[in-house]
Scaffold this active site. Structure first.
Site, mmCIF file in Angstrom:
data_model
loop_
_atom_site.group_PDB
_atom_site.id
_atom_site.type_symbol
_atom_site.label_atom_id
_atom_site.label_comp_id
_atom_site.label_asym_id
_atom_site.label_seq_id
_atom_site.Cartn_x
_atom_site.Cartn_y
_atom_site.Cartn_z
ATOM 1 N N GLU A 172 0.821 -1.214 0.000
ATOM 2 C CA GLU A 172 0.000 0.000 0.000
ATOM 3 C C GLU A 172 0.850 1.257 0.000
ATOM 4 O O GLU A 172 0.461 2.300 -0.532
ATOM 5 C CB GLU A 172 -0.965 -0.013 1.191
ATOM 6 C CG GLU A 172 -0.445 0.572 2.489
ATOM 7 C CD GLU A 172 0.723 -0.206 3.090
ATOM 8 O OE1 GLU A 172 1.548 0.434 3.754
ATOM 9 O OE2 GLU A 172 0.804 -1.420 2.900
ATOM 10 N N ASP A 173 2.044 1.190 0.590
ATOM 11 C CA ASP A 173 2.901 2.363 0.646
ATOM 12 C C ASP A 173 3.303 2.813 -0.750
ATOM 13 O O ASP A 173 3.192 3.989 -1.104
ATOM 14 C CB ASP A 173 4.147 2.076 1.497
ATOM 15 C CG ASP A 173 4.720 0.686 1.236
ATOM 16 O OD1 ASP A 173 4.607 0.196 0.087
ATOM 17 O OD2 ASP A 173 5.273 0.086 2.171
ATOM 18 N N ASN A 174 3.758 1.860 -1.560
ATOM 19 C CA ASN A 174 4.159 2.197 -2.917
ATOM 20 C C ASN A 174 2.967 2.627 -3.755
ATOM 21 O O ASN A 174 3.082 3.521 -4.603
ATOM 22 C CB ASN A 174 4.853 1.001 -3.566
ATOM 23 C CG ASN A 174 5.431 1.334 -4.918
ATOM 24 O OD1 ASN A 174 4.803 1.096 -5.947
ATOM 25 N ND2 ASN A 174 6.622 1.907 -4.931
ATOM 26 N N ARG A 194 8.336 -4.589 6.977
ATOM 27 C CA ARG A 194 7.006 -4.715 6.440
ATOM 28 C C ARG A 194 7.095 -4.843 4.934
ATOM 29 O O ARG A 194 7.981 -4.297 4.300
ATOM 30 C CB ARG A 194 6.194 -3.463 6.807
ATOM 31 C CG ARG A 194 4.737 -3.579 6.508
ATOM 32 C CD ARG A 194 4.057 -2.290 6.911
ATOM 33 N NE ARG A 194 4.796 -1.175 6.365
ATOM 34 C CZ ARG A 194 4.822 -0.875 5.086
ATOM 35 N NH1 ARG A 194 4.145 -1.588 4.224
ATOM 36 N NH2 ARG A 194 5.536 0.144 4.650
#
Length: 455
Positions: free
Chosen positions: A266-268, A447
């Site tokens: 989700e970060d990317n 993570r």
């Protein structure tokens, strides 16, 4: 076309590719030296509270990460006059809670809150954990920090300066929508897997990550420490389609953090959405964040890299296919064969020079991240781990590229198009393999994120 012409073309291409990869590596090395070896104190660190924007620091927690107390304490001690901390756990019996409560007692003047309970918005447990904190945050600027990272006390102030300040020349005058940080790993164990991971993250990974973000041709973000505006995230949905070009019926699609629960990385994806959907740009501050690597076997390391490559394959296929040709061993073979054909240069002369210079550059990157040259007592151990990482790179890649299943926090997932995932039954051939020395929970310190450094 005769064979001689084909060999000439491939040899010329090999020399060009070799030169280009060295240029990228040197860019990363020199940029890291310039960016990270001097970290001035931000004026906003001592400014009146009402003169600086408020920041909500979101830290999702699950269990006892290595160095957890020090990691979280580094958030409580930030030199910035206007921030709150939201610490979220999915379970009221989570082992991280006593650590959090101890810190809240020690720093009573810090505005810190515990949020217990998750909201199921997708397959990503981190997003499910974060949603309530995301909605409860009092400020528009959010700083999302993994529980396994530690930051310098000036990081928050300097990051806000980058986010709200004037864009750098590399961003072509577009507004900064996300500030992220390179990270360095610190192994607190002599386990070989941990030493290999430390060598990889502090050299090749960091070098390429900094170089790609310096070139700034596309989004490239690992989400251990990301700062952005909630008002921006509320406008994106992970489609990566420009907001101005969306069809009218696409406005009904969910936006904001919950929309990213369908991705493991989700970060990317949030970073990519801000870049492509809103036309915003990213920037690195002059800070790095520190990961403490816990006990990790070599097989733990292998499975982590397999997972990383398989997720990346479904998001940036072309770059992932090119990845093995960026690794030092394959690259040296290309250079040696090309140089021999074109110039008659002996491979046995080129190869030792190549590896010596490659190692020198990697060690310089290491020194830039950590802030001091590598201690002499550590060099032999580091070089051994570094060499092991280089030799494992191609076999790991070849194994990873053939499959689509990944394991994260003891659960198996099938990676789908664009990095979306679904839960896997775990009945494929990959799951029938037995990994000696591996453990169920492979998320001891990192993570899942998409590292596009090799992409």
């Amino acid at each position: 076309m005769d064979s001689g012409t084909i060999l000439l073309a491939f040899s010329l291409l090999g020399i060009v590719w070799y030169t280009a990869l060295w240029a990228i590596g040197l860019m990363g090395c020199l940029t890291a030296r310039k960016r990270y070896r001097l970290r001035p104190r931000s004026p906003s660190a001592s400014a009146p509270r009402e003169t600086v924007p408020g920041v909500s620091i979101l830290r999702p927690l699950k269990g006892l990460d290595p160095n957890l107390y020090e990691n979280l304490e580094s958030t409580f001690t930030q030199e910035y006059p206007n921030f709150e901390i939201l610490l979220s756990v999915a379970d009221e019996n989570d082992q991280a809670l006593p650590v959090v409560r101890e810190l809240m007692v020690r720093y009573p003047s810090v505005d810190a809150k515990i949020i217990i309970g998750e909201e199921n918005v997708g397959v990503n447990p981190k997003v499910n954990n974060l949603v309530r904190s995301y909605r409860a945050a009092a400020n528009d600027i959010l700083w999302v920090l993994d529980s396994n990272v530690m930051v310098d006390r000036g990081t928050l102030a300097r990051s806000v300066d980058v986010l709200v300040g004037s864009p750098s020349s590399s961003t072509q005058s577009k507004r900064i929508g996300l500030v992220h940080h390179a990270f360095y790993a610190s192994a607190n164990t002599l386990a070989l897997g941990a030493q290999i991971e430390e060598a990889f993250l502090n050299t090749n990974h960091a070098k390429m990550y900094v170089a790609i973000n310096t070139a700034a041709v596309d989004s490239c973000v690992v989400g251990k420490s990301n700062m952005y505006r909630r008002s921006d995230v509320e406008r994106v949905n992970g489609s990566l389609k420009p907001l101005s070009g969306r069809k009218d019926d696409s406005t009904s699609e969910p936006c904001g953090l919950p929309a990213f629960g369908r991705f493991l990385a989700e970060d990317n994806m949030i970073a990519g959405a801000l870049w492509h959907e809103l036309g915003l740009r990213h920037d690195l501050s002059c800070d790095v964040v520190q990961n403490v690597v816990g006990d990790m076997t070599v097989m733990d390391y292998v499975k982590r890299r397999v997972r990383w490559i398989r997720v990346r394959k479904h998001m940036v296929l072309a770059a992932t296919l090119a990845e093995p040709f960026t690794e030092s061993i394959v690259l040296s073979a290309i250079a040696a064969s090309s140089a021999k054909y074109l110039f008659g240069f002996p491979p046995l002369l080129l190869l030792p020079v190549h590896f010596a210079l490659w190692l020198y550059v990697d060690m310089d990157v290491y020194a830039s991240l950590v802030g001091y040259p590598m201690p002499t007592a550590k060099r032999f151990q580091f070089i051994f781990a570094w060499a092991a990482r280089e030799m494992l790179a191609l076999p790991i890649y070849l194994f990873a590229i053939l499959g689509d299943e990944v394991e994260w926090r003891g659960r198996k997932y099938q990676v789908l198009r664009n990095g979306e995932v679904k839960r896997s039954s775990g009945t494929g051939w990959f799951d029938r393999l037995r990994w000696p020395g591996s453990r169920v929970d492979l998320n001891q310190y990192e993570r899942l994120g998409v590292d596009v450094e090799s992409s």
